[in-house]
Design a protein around this motif. Sequence first.
Motif, PDB file in Angstrom:
ATOM      1  N   ASP A  56       0.829  -1.247   0.005  1.00  0.00           N
ATOM      2  CA  ASP A  56       0.007  -0.106   0.080  1.00  0.00           C
ATOM      3  C   ASP A  56       0.774   1.468  -0.030  1.00  0.00           C
ATOM      4  O   ASP A  56       0.369   2.443  -0.353  1.00  0.00           O
ATOM      5  N   ILE A  57       2.184   1.408   0.541  1.00  0.00           N
ATOM      6  CA  ILE A  57       2.905   2.589   0.485  1.00  0.00           C
ATOM      7  C   ILE A  57       3.173   2.430  -1.126  1.00  0.00           C
ATOM      8  O   ILE A  57       3.277   3.755  -1.315  1.00  0.00           O
ATOM      9  N   HIS A  58       3.914   1.660  -1.772  1.00  0.00           N
ATOM     10  CA  HIS A  58       3.895   1.599  -3.064  1.00  0.00           C
ATOM     11  C   HIS A  58       2.701   2.487  -3.946  1.00  0.00           C
ATOM     12  O   HIS A  58       3.083   2.972  -4.886  1.00  0.00           O
ATOM     13  N   ALA A  59       1.796   2.113  -3.403  1.00  0.00           N
ATOM     14  CA  ALA A  59       0.468   2.737  -4.209  1.00  0.00           C
ATOM     15  C   ALA A  59       0.485   4.289  -4.162  1.00  0.00           C
ATOM     16  O   ALA A  59       0.105   4.832  -4.990  1.00  0.00           O
ATOM     17  N   HIS A  60       1.116   4.781  -3.030  1.00  0.00           N
ATOM     18  CA  HIS A  60       1.012   6.323  -2.846  1.00  0.00           C
ATOM     19  C   HIS A  60       2.082   6.886  -3.810  1.00  0.00           C
ATOM     20  O   HIS A  60       1.769   8.018  -3.987  1.00  0.00           O
ATOM     21  N   THR A  61       2.815   6.174  -4.606  1.00  0.00           N
ATOM     22  CA  THR A  61       3.870   6.627  -5.389  1.00  0.00           C
ATOM     23  C   THR A  61       3.207   7.399  -6.840  1.00  0.00           C
ATOM     24  O   THR A  61       3.516   8.062  -7.335  1.00  0.00           O
ATOM     25  N   THR A  62       1.817   6.585  -7.106  1.00  0.00           N
ATOM     26  CA  THR A  62       1.307   7.205  -8.182  1.00  0.00           C
ATOM     27  C   THR A  62      -0.294   7.468  -8.076  1.00  0.00           C
ATOM     28  O   THR A  62      -0.947   7.963  -8.791  1.00  0.00           O
ATOM     29  N   VAL A  63      -0.643   7.424  -6.561  1.00  0.00           N
ATOM     30  CA  VAL A  63      -1.967   7.733  -6.482  1.00  0.00           C
ATOM     31  C   VAL A  63      -2.145   9.241  -5.571  1.00  0.00           C
ATOM     32  O   VAL A  63      -1.235   9.436  -4.859  1.00  0.00           O
ATOM     33  N   GLU A  64      -3.014  10.084  -6.036  1.00  0.00           N
ATOM     34  CA  GLU A  64      -2.948  11.439  -5.645  1.00  0.00           C
ATOM     35  C   GLU A  64      -4.099  12.090  -5.419  1.00  0.00           C
ATOM     36  O   GLU A  64      -4.415  12.742  -4.424  1.00  0.00           O
ATOM     37  N   THR A  65      -5.254  11.851  -6.127  1.00  0.00           N
ATOM     38  CA  THR A  65      -6.420  12.367  -5.900  1.00  0.00           C
ATOM     39  C   THR A  65      -7.026  11.834  -4.558  1.00  0.00           C
ATOM     40  O   THR A  65      -6.913  10.613  -4.420  1.00  0.00           O
ATOM     41  N   PRO A  66      -8.170  12.557  -4.012  1.00  0.00           N
ATOM     42  CA  PRO A  66      -8.596  12.252  -2.838  1.00  0.00           C
ATOM     43  C   PRO A  66      -9.467  10.852  -3.011  1.00  0.00           C
ATOM     44  O   PRO A  66      -9.461  10.002  -2.318  1.00  0.00           O
ATOM     45  N   SER A  67      -9.912  10.592  -4.025  1.00  0.00           N
ATOM     46  CA  SER A  67     -10.823   9.466  -4.363  1.00  0.00           C
ATOM     47  C   SER A  67      -9.969   8.269  -4.554  1.00  0.00           C
ATOM     48  O   SER A  67     -10.197   7.283  -4.245  1.00  0.00           O
ATOM     49  N   GLU A  68      -8.933   8.456  -5.323  1.00  0.00           N
ATOM     50  CA  GLU A  68      -8.110   7.470  -5.395  1.00  0.00           C
ATOM     51  C   GLU A  68      -7.371   6.930  -4.068  1.00  0.00           C
ATOM     52  O   GLU A  68      -7.286   5.757  -3.787  1.00  0.00           O
ATOM     53  N   ILE A  69      -7.047   7.855  -3.166  1.00  0.00           N
ATOM     54  CA  ILE A  69      -6.437   7.806  -1.791  1.00  0.00           C
ATOM     55  C   ILE A  69      -7.776   6.884  -1.117  1.00  0.00           C
ATOM     56  O   ILE A  69      -7.188   5.912  -0.401  1.00  0.00           O
ATOM     57  N   ALA A  70      -8.844   7.314  -1.113  1.00  0.00           N
ATOM     58  CA  ALA A  70      -9.836   6.786  -0.469  1.00  0.00           C
ATOM     59  C   ALA A  70     -10.229   5.119  -0.800  1.00  0.00           C
ATOM     60  O   ALA A  70     -10.727   4.575   0.039  1.00  0.00           O
TER      61      ALA A  70
END
Length: 345
Positions: A56-70
Amino acid sequence: MVSDSEKPSKNPSNDSGVIFSGMRPRGLLHLGNYLGALQNWVELQNDYRCIYCVVDIHAHTTVETPSEIAEIQPNIEVMVLDWLAAGIDPEKSIVFVQSQVPEVMTLNTLLGMVTPLGWLMRVPTFKDKVRQMNETEESVNYGLVGYPVLQTADIILYKADTVPVGQDQVPHIELAREIVRRFNNRFGETFPEPQAKLTEEPLIVGLDGQQKMSKTLDNHVELAATPEETTKRVLTAFTDPQRVRRNIPGRPSVCNVYSLHQIFSPKEEVAAVYEECTTAQRGCVDCKRHLADSINRYLEPLRERRREFQQRPGYVREVLEHGANQAREIARETIQEVYQKMGLS
Ligand code: TRP
Ligand code: SF4
């Protein structure tokens, strides 16, 4: 009869190697994910100590918008339910979420000290991602540049030596080997050099005839779909484009429905499809219905297990908590050793 002592051990010891692999939190998985990775992970459990991680930390390298984060959090549990349904067995393997073992971030930072920036900038996946995200090498986040360092930390925190991945990940594993070599050279033999173990399954074609089944292309069949949903989707599949009328013989060799039959239907059925298609005795709609039946039969045991697990509230959460505890225990030991070797304690 096979006696107990001849069966593969249920708890393989570390002697036969440690497997580590990771998947980003993707939500519901599809047939391509199953044949391309998951099925292999399940089989490896019989011969190796396996550790499977939701990164899940790797996911944050490309996820930016609030809906993607949610979406990250719910996607984790939904995906792990598919893992368990596919046969990942928490009694045999460690199953956990990356961020729940923060030691990986410690190791990530320390590995950063033996990783030249040039190595990271040359990784082909880095260049691709920069292009895809419409960024430049200067504007992109530092986490993305360091993606393979964190991936290396994932693997070697558990001293894993074998990493089942697809071809696209090979450069990352090569880099992991180089980082390990540097670390061992500078601080003394500490980590094994991890090896990629390529998945042998061919890429599974999409329903639209594209070379790859993928969620982004929306040409996939979800493992957890109902039989009705599956049939409905399979009926939308492209077939031989030249076969515009029922009485024109088809060409199985260019038809993705046929390639899927080859994976999911019994041999006799595949032979029948070939014969009846090339002699215009079988219509495409009928052919697709049969394919849907085969896929549904193939997935039924998995779907049945999924329903069972789903009826146990909190089960996935429990599995992940237990997994994180097991992982943390190993991780702490490694960090202690690394601290000593690096003169930090
Ligand atoms: N980078 C991998 C992917 O995108 C996911 C991953 C993260 C991974 N850490 C890993 C895979 C460690 C294998 C081992 O598919
Ligand atoms: Fe493809 Fe089947 Fe139609 Fe032949 S009959 S073109 S194999 S879908």
